[in-house]
Scaffold this motif. Structure first.
Motif, mmCIF file in Angstrom:
data_model
loop_
_atom_site.group_PDB
_atom_site.id
_atom_site.type_symbol
_atom_site.label_atom_id
_atom_site.label_comp_id
_atom_site.label_asym_id
_atom_site.label_seq_id
_atom_site.Cartn_x
_atom_site.Cartn_y
_atom_site.Cartn_z
ATOM 1 N N SER A 165 29.076 37.532 6.543
ATOM 2 C CA SER A 165 28.496 36.355 5.913
ATOM 3 C C SER A 165 28.436 35.208 6.933
ATOM 4 O O SER A 165 29.344 35.046 7.746
ATOM 5 C CB SER A 165 29.363 35.966 4.720
ATOM 6 N N PRO A 166 27.366 34.431 6.909
ATOM 7 C CA PRO A 166 27.179 33.385 7.930
ATOM 8 C C PRO A 166 28.371 32.430 8.064
ATOM 9 O O PRO A 166 28.716 32.035 9.186
ATOM 10 C CB PRO A 166 25.937 32.627 7.431
ATOM 11 N N HIS A 167 29.027 32.101 6.954
ATOM 12 C CA HIS A 167 30.127 31.142 7.062
ATOM 13 C C HIS A 167 31.285 31.745 7.850
ATOM 14 O O HIS A 167 31.975 31.059 8.597
ATOM 15 C CB HIS A 167 30.594 30.678 5.683
ATOM 16 N N ARG A 203 34.231 32.323 12.926
ATOM 17 C CA ARG A 203 34.846 33.207 13.918
ATOM 18 C C ARG A 203 34.266 32.988 15.304
ATOM 19 O O ARG A 203 34.945 33.119 16.307
ATOM 20 C CB ARG A 203 34.654 34.672 13.509
ATOM 21 N N GLU A 204 32.987 32.682 15.370
ATOM 22 C CA GLU A 204 32.356 32.490 16.681
ATOM 23 C C GLU A 204 32.381 31.027 17.101
ATOM 24 O O GLU A 204 31.782 30.651 18.107
ATOM 25 C CB GLU A 204 30.914 33.034 16.629
ATOM 26 N N GLU A 205 33.099 30.231 16.304
ATOM 27 C CA GLU A 205 33.224 28.794 16.605
ATOM 28 C C GLU A 205 31.873 28.173 16.906
ATOM 29 O O GLU A 205 31.700 27.456 17.894
ATOM 30 C CB GLU A 205 34.222 28.569 17.740
ATOM 31 N N ALA A 206 30.935 28.488 16.056
ATOM 32 C CA ALA A 206 29.582 27.966 16.243
ATOM 33 C C ALA A 206 29.091 27.468 14.890
ATOM 34 O O ALA A 206 28.339 28.143 14.200
ATOM 35 C CB ALA A 206 28.661 29.052 16.796
ATOM 36 N N VAL A 240 21.417 34.982 -3.395
ATOM 37 C CA VAL A 240 21.043 33.582 -3.611
ATOM 38 C C VAL A 240 22.224 32.633 -3.414
ATOM 39 O O VAL A 240 22.058 31.526 -2.927
ATOM 40 C CB VAL A 240 20.445 33.356 -5.016
ATOM 41 N N ALA A 241 23.407 33.097 -3.809
ATOM 42 C CA ALA A 241 24.572 32.217 -3.722
ATOM 43 C C ALA A 241 25.505 32.629 -2.592
ATOM 44 O O ALA A 241 26.688 32.309 -2.598
ATOM 45 C CB ALA A 241 25.317 32.185 -5.056
ATOM 46 N N SER A 242 24.966 33.352 -1.608
ATOM 47 C CA SER A 242 25.776 33.663 -0.424
ATOM 48 C C SER A 242 25.938 32.398 0.400
ATOM 49 O O SER A 242 25.006 31.611 0.501
ATOM 50 C CB SER A 242 25.090 34.743 0.417
ATOM 51 N N PRO A 243 27.120 32.199 0.980
ATOM 52 C CA PRO A 243 27.331 30.977 1.751
ATOM 53 C C PRO A 243 26.461 30.943 3.001
ATOM 54 O O PRO A 243 26.198 31.975 3.613
ATOM 55 C CB PRO A 243 28.815 31.052 2.142
ATOM 56 N N GLY A 244 26.034 29.749 3.331
ATOM 57 C CA GLY A 244 25.372 29.523 4.607
ATOM 58 C C GLY A 244 26.427 29.262 5.666
ATOM 59 O O GLY A 244 27.627 29.360 5.394
ATOM 60 N N LEU A 256 26.807 27.135 -0.484
ATOM 61 C CA LEU A 256 25.996 28.245 -0.956
ATOM 62 C C LEU A 256 24.550 27.975 -0.554
ATOM 63 O O LEU A 256 24.087 26.841 -0.613
ATOM 64 C CB LEU A 256 26.117 28.374 -2.470
ATOM 65 N N GLN A 257 23.848 29.037 -0.195
ATOM 66 C CA GLN A 257 22.483 28.811 0.282
ATOM 67 C C GLN A 257 21.586 28.177 -0.779
ATOM 68 O O GLN A 257 20.730 27.361 -0.467
ATOM 69 C CB GLN A 257 21.871 30.118 0.776
#
Lengths: 875, 875
Positions: A193-195, A200-203, A244-248, A253-254
């Motif tokens: 998941s993007p968040h 984790r990638e500190e980005a 639809v409600a996956s975190p950005g 949530l997106q």
């Protein structure tokens, strides 16, 4: 809290509050996008349902449709994880190229794919993958300038392009050349998941930064660079990540993240077992954020999921079925895309026609509005079609308005929609869910002799909040005006009960028509537009015979002293009557606003002046044998809103209340405008350190989304209505008394305002809002030559423009041209005569306020200079 | 509609309308369940997320917890597909037995599993499987009496039980014996969605039947049979099938299907990639149906899904994590259940404490309500705590109320919550979603000079609907009372513009205070409780000095002729004044209600009588030199609501309107009560075949969920306010003018009422509602000795109880004891003096109405007999 959730709460505390408070808070630049062509967002009810196949299919059907004009299909992937191994924009680009190679189009197409930014680890992987770059021609595989762009994200100059020769295009291109533009905005390496990937990638990328980038991508292709595409057919497709409600990337949530754009949606549903439920729930999550869903499309798994879905959607949303996707990708899906071509063409047609319908409607709305509405407080002759604002939606403090040049642009609602608005973006989402829940749980239910949870919870909150220390009863109604009518009925009965002689008289003469009960009120006050509320206001053009032939003005109206900052100094301005009586010893200037509220002033000579002035006016009604009596005092504590944002000297109001209370004249506070942190304190009564017998609240109470009003009363007032007979009860009610949705909205809003976890402006020790309007900037504005006075208090910032003696009407013309400029700056304002004001919500960030105030300062400054010129010329 | 969806629309037409209209429509027996112990529903955001593991785990932690009282865990699986191969109740039963065998409890447990009904094919498969049956001891595997129970479902006598000896229980049982009861209500053989299985196996079960069965299962264990379990701890768990919005056997979504019970929910979420989105969306679908979610639990897949979920839920909903479920089931999951034991114990504790909190709150609500509310129209002294109705929710026309004996029971809202209610269960769900959407899209936005879609769409619907043929402008406000104040302001200005002489006078005297404008109104009419609306009503106890000292009664009030059915015959009842003037030729009795509405009556001698009576009253104000003039006519067309559900002779109203119009007296129709099919026609104006100049609407307009009112006006009225100056405009407004949620609710409700696809009561040709109140039954009621008159019209059924001459007050005592009985029958009614009434929604089925009417008939009949007795005794 429970044991297990406590464990997670700890991890939430670490990053949680940030998690849900930073959303949109720092978004300054404003959302805007063109409406010259469709822009759709592709959502899915879960991961891996084929969003990217739908995007690719759409690109094929759009770009291959026969038409004489050139076409442009822009595919945007804002958030890509698993990058660069996974790249949906590359997938769309390559599938399209493969498809066209297999089945050439009559005309040429120029296709490209690029990536803008990526986490450092993803960017390194790109280097390792030897990705193609811009300006080195197709196939050249070197990455350049992976420069750092802050927050651990680096620019990635990863670009590939192809010109796909048309089957009918000659060597010298005659037929128009179409375009496929694919873009990934941000890439992270881990396929999670993007968040999580961002963490984790500190980005990290903040929501506001991501939305700014998205705006750039939406706008750049529309104007400027591709101006040669003006006559072409264009469509933009934005593909989200996951469900639809996956975190950005920020954790928002997106569906919340992208909400400020509120772009129309295509929902990729689920054709599997359980997919009906997932599709419907995802649809409902989108609706709960105010999105319009143009179509639902999903892969057929032979389970007839479309039947219950069509039943659920009735005719509102078309449902489309895609042929089963082969597990074997050996032919690169070409035959699947061919099989799906009609479905995608159909989807594309739905998208185009739905867009057309929407924009047509937006265009005709101003005319239709002028033809069918009867706006309140509006002379329709002065509102030509082009002056009508088409409000397409609101997000937090901002309207999205349709501009006739076919843009959707953001406007800060600086009049807080008639002073009602409270929600930030998070509160609006929560209120929306609560409204859905409450409508589903209760709709509306009968109130008298009944109890339901939202009404009880609200009553408890009110008595412990704005009514703390004096109120014990809550009477519900629908708006400020009805709340005032109820308050006056309460006060008069209370007054009569305290005056046995009068009461006897009333009992003797059942109609009581010889007794002339009056209210004591301040000139400039406003209490509503129903007759009973109007009667408590001093005569004005708004109460004239033409407006309401029944109005008589049944009040004693006092001229109060006012306070504002004049040229950097806080000053009391005395009414004429007191001017002549003052001793000269009175302190009329103050070092700070706080000084004005100090109770130490009670012993000042100004206090004596106030007291004697008040008594002078009261006496004729206190001791006369006649039957003209003052049955109630009604005031707007601290600030008169409709009266021109005038701050009344709190000392004066305190003395007035004291004098009335000591004479058993019931005191009504009209806090419809001032209540719930409007002026920086939960109630304005606190600010003048007085307690009324009765108080009215509305507007901000429900978060500004739904009408509801309350009249609070002390137990003593309530007891006056107690008896054996229903006829002694207060016989006043409205159909939707204590309607559950209003109560639920109020419960959520009040809790939100007063919780320092949700309202970042709250100074928890003092129970006050922090200063929202930069004091230095306010001082600067007060010093501008065009400005007479300024007043900043809580969420309110008012500026009175100087009227120049005989030059009557000049100020209002000046004001309207000033507001026109500010309107262009994205501020939706409405003046009160020559007073302009900005009003934010209790949770609006001081940054936003400063940003607005700077615009106002700049414009007044600019106009002051323009204004000085003609004066010089005339001299 | 699009091509592809048209294909499915065909299949929808085949079964669709049934699909979404039969829900709850035939549910008569009423929902009720005990609150003596918790009952939870287990939902999941998708299939195969472990609902049954959660149920099993709960059974283990509940029954194994140490406590001296015996325990009972009831597991219900209403809908099982893939049966008998799959059986979740058998799974729970067996896992529990395995677990206890492995880890014996100190006390004995009696465990059982049974199946009630199944499709024929599933039942045959049961036969083949040689399932254990009741009364043959454990392990005996014969099926008996698989008798047909209609709709292709057969009874399945499939039963198994085990006594699990406790480790500490002696041969003679000393410690309490606990129980695990597992039950499958309905089984189908195919492992597909229940609606598909039911269709394919030709074994349908209607929602109402399923709910009745569920009710039996919930009630049977609580009373009667297991009365020995009185002191035991009990918990019920109902496990749904698939996801929250997966269809049940009838095709209704399960979240809709089970909504009438509105049991608290446990949501089994999704810990996989994409699971955050699915879990949140499922939660939102539950909230959008008014469910309370006590906890979310899901299997840990190591993706930290709990972090964003906790952030989303803030502190509202605990989130629990289950250890990863082994793919290898070789040890029968025993070690997994052991590992999960603390989580399940925690979940169980949440369920118990949340239940306790809720019931405690329900118990204290009446007292708290009495202490803090100030109910409108209510003498608090007459409402002791025990008379307070705690309304826990509403579903369509029914309240769910909490009874102090700790039951939740259903009550038909026969007063339609102050005459506002319109929604059936489907409309309520749709309104809830629309409310969520509209709050999210707009919240509230400023209206003057602006336009937003819901306001425009509503205005268009109104002008083409209730205002068709005359109205061209829509003025928004908040409730009937404010709409009337606006209407009067409009009418007076219109009147003045038609009377130049008066207008000149007004212009000369800016205050116009010499001109005494009056409204012409009917005695018994009611227009609201704000002062301006009150002034248009005749004096009554509601308008007395005690209530509103400012009331003067600024009207000319006429006594109108009324119509009702008396002893089976429709009769006109003339006011005293006309009695003396009638010729005797007038037709006062009618064969049918329709005859009364016929326009042919315009030429009758009764018409002449009416006309001369009206003129007689008007003349003094038409030609006098004085300045007392009639500036407006205001009437409630056809029926006066608050005035005692009196039908005014339509002929009289028609003549009255005609006489006023011919004299340029503007006509206001107060359709706040009568509008939107309340009386069987979209507007009551249609029924009297008249057009007003101005009309007010509210109540039913928004489907009865949210306050909103409109004043419609003709273009001529609007134009009177047109000019160069804002001061000539109508200066009346409220903060939430045209608030989007109200407008959106109204748009949905109005469309729903008038679409024969959604409103089964609509006769599409006539644009009228079918007869809802059985005419024969109404006639029978009118013949009862205790009844004076009856009136059934559209959604209204009014019955006036006979008052017996000197026996004053008797009727009202009689009425209150009658209503008490009907209350016990599940009818929530409020009387208007000696008039009782039933009011349904425009979509309520005639079956439901008949069912209610039968109860009323029976009770009046019963009371009539009681009543006759004392009369005989007294003689």
């Amino acid at each position: 809290m429970s044991l297990v959730s406590a464990v997670f709460a700890a991890s939430l505390r670490r990053r949680g509050p940030l998690f849900y408070s930073m959303r949109h808070r720092s978004l300054h630049s404003g959302i805007e996008y063109p409406l010259t062509h469709p822009i759709y967002t592709i959502w899915a009810s879960n991961t891996s349902l084929g969003k990217t196949l739908v995007s690719a299919g759409l690109s094929m059907s759009f770009l291959s449709s026969s038409s004489i004009s050139r076409k442009r299909f822009v595919y945007l992937k804002p958030v890509q994880t698993g990058f660069p191994e996974d790249s949906d924009s590359r997938f769309v680009y390559r599938k399209f190229c493969d498809y066209v190679s297999h089945k050439p189009l009559p005309f040429s197409v120029f296709a490209s794919n690029s990536v803008l930014k990526a986490s450092a680890s993803a960017a390194n992987a790109v280097l390792r993958m030897r990705c193609p770059v811009r300006n080195e021609g197709f196939g050249n595989e070197i990455v350049r300038e992976a420069g750092n762009s802050g927050n651990g994200l680096v620019n990635v100059n990863c670009y590939e392009e192809r010109k796909l020769q048309g089957s009918e295009s000659s060597e010298i291109e005659l037929s128009p050349q179409s375009e496929l533009v694919c873009k990934t905005m941000y890439g992270w390496q881990e396929a999670v998941s993007p968040h999580l990937a961002a963490e984790r990638e500190e980005a990290l990328v903040e929501d506001s930064v991501l939305l700014d980038m998205l705006k750039k991508c939406l706008v750049s292709g529309s104007v400027g660079t591709s101006s040669d595409m003006k006559d072409s057919e264009v469509i933009y497709v934005i593909e989200t990540a996951g469900g639809v409600a996956s975190p950005g990337p920020s954790g928002s949530l997106q569906c919340d993240l992208y909400r400020p754009f509120r772009l129309p949606a295509i929902l990729v549903g689920d054709g599997r077992l359980g997919g009906i439920s997932g599709t419907i729930s995802a649809y409902e999550s989108l609706k709960l954020r105010g999105y319009d869903v143009a179509a639902v499309i999903f892969e057929d798994h032979g389970l007839m999921n479309e039947v219950p879905l069509l039943s659920y959607f009735r005719k509102r949303v078309p449902v489309l079925l895609l042929p089963s996707i082969p597990k074997d990708f050996s032919d690169d899906l070409i035959s699947w895309f061919e099989k799906s071509h009609t479905v995608f063409t159909h989807l594309k047609e739905i998208m185009l026609s739905s867009f057309l319908e929407k924009t047509q409607r937006l265009h005709e709305m101003p005319k239709k509005a002028c033809d069918i509405f009867w706006w309140p407080f509006t002379q329709h002759n002065l509102v030509p079609e082009e002056k009508v604002t088409v409000i397409d939606s609101r997000c937090a403090e901002n309207f999205s308005v349709h501009k006739s040049c076919d843009w959707i642009a953001q406007q800060f609602d600086a009049c807080a929609s008639w002073w009602t608005q409270g929600p930030d973006a998070n509160l609006q989402t929560e209120l929306a869910r609560d409204m859905g829940y409450t409508a589903a749980r209760y709709g509306h239910v009968m109130f008298p002799e009944n109890v339901h949870e939202p009404s009880l919870e609200l009553a408890e909150l009110l008595v412990e909040g704005v009514g703390k220390g004096w109120a014990s009863r809550v009477y519900f109604s629908d708006n400020g005006s009805t709340a005032i009518e109820i308050a006056i009925k309460m006060a008069f009965r209370m007054f009569l009960s305290h005056n046995d002689m009068l009461f006897d008289h009333v009992n003797a003469d059942a109609n009581g028509s010889h007794l002339d009960l009056k209210v004591l009120a301040l000139r400039g006050s406003y209490h509503g537009d129903t007759l009973g509320a109007m009667e408590a206001q001093a005569p004005s053009p708004f109460t004239g015979f033409l407006q309401q032939p029944w109005y008589r003005g049944r009040g004693i109206f006092l001229d109060p002293p006012t306070v504002s900052m004049y040229d950097g100094i806080w000053k009391v301005s005395l009414p004429e009557e007191m001017q002549s009586q003052k001793s000269g010893q009175e302190q009329l200037s103050f070092k700070s606003r706080n000084e004005i509220f100090e109770s130490g002033r009670d012993d000042s000579s100004l206090a004596s002046l106030y007291a004697s002035s008040i008594l002078h006016n009261l006496v004729p009604f206190l001791y006369a044998k006649g039957l003209s009596r003052i049955g109630a005092l009604i005031v707007e504590p601290v600030v008169q809103g409709a009266g021109g944002m005038q701050m009344i000297d709190p000392l004066y109001q305190r003395i007035l209340v004291r004098e009335c209370k000591s004479r058993s004249i019931p005191v009504i506070f009209d806090e419809v405008f001032t209540g719930f942190w409007r002026l920086g304190s939960e109630s304005a009564a606190e600010m003048i350190q007085c307690q009324p017998d009765i108080a009215c609240f509305a507007k901000l109470m429900t978060g500004g989304i739904i009408p509801l009003a309350v009249t609070l009363a002390s137990e003593a007032v309530f007891q006056v209505f107690s008896g054996d007979s229903k006829l002694k009860a207060l016989l006043h009610g409205h159909s939707y008394t204590a309607h559950p949705m209003g109560c639920a909205a109020a419960v959520k809003a009040i809790k939100w305002y007063k919780d320092s976890n949700t309202n970042m402006n709250l100074i928890s020790e003092s129970r006050l809002l922090q200063e929202l309007w930069d004091p230095e900037l306010m001082l600067q504005i007060s010093l501008l030559p065009a400005v007479r006075r300024v007043l900043a208090l809580g969420t309110l910032c008012a500026i009175e423009i100087l009227e120049e003696g005989s030059n009557a009407g000049y100020a209002s013309m000046y004001v309207s041209s000033l507001l026109k400029k500010l309107h262009e700056d994205g501020l939706y304002m409405r003046p009160l005569g020559n007073v302009i004001y900005l009003m934010c919500g209790p949770c609006t960030s001081p940054d936003t306020c400063r940003h607005l105030l700077e615009k106002v300062h700049a414009r007044i400054h600019e106009f002051g200079q323009l204004k000085n010129k003609p004066v010089i010329c005339a001299a």
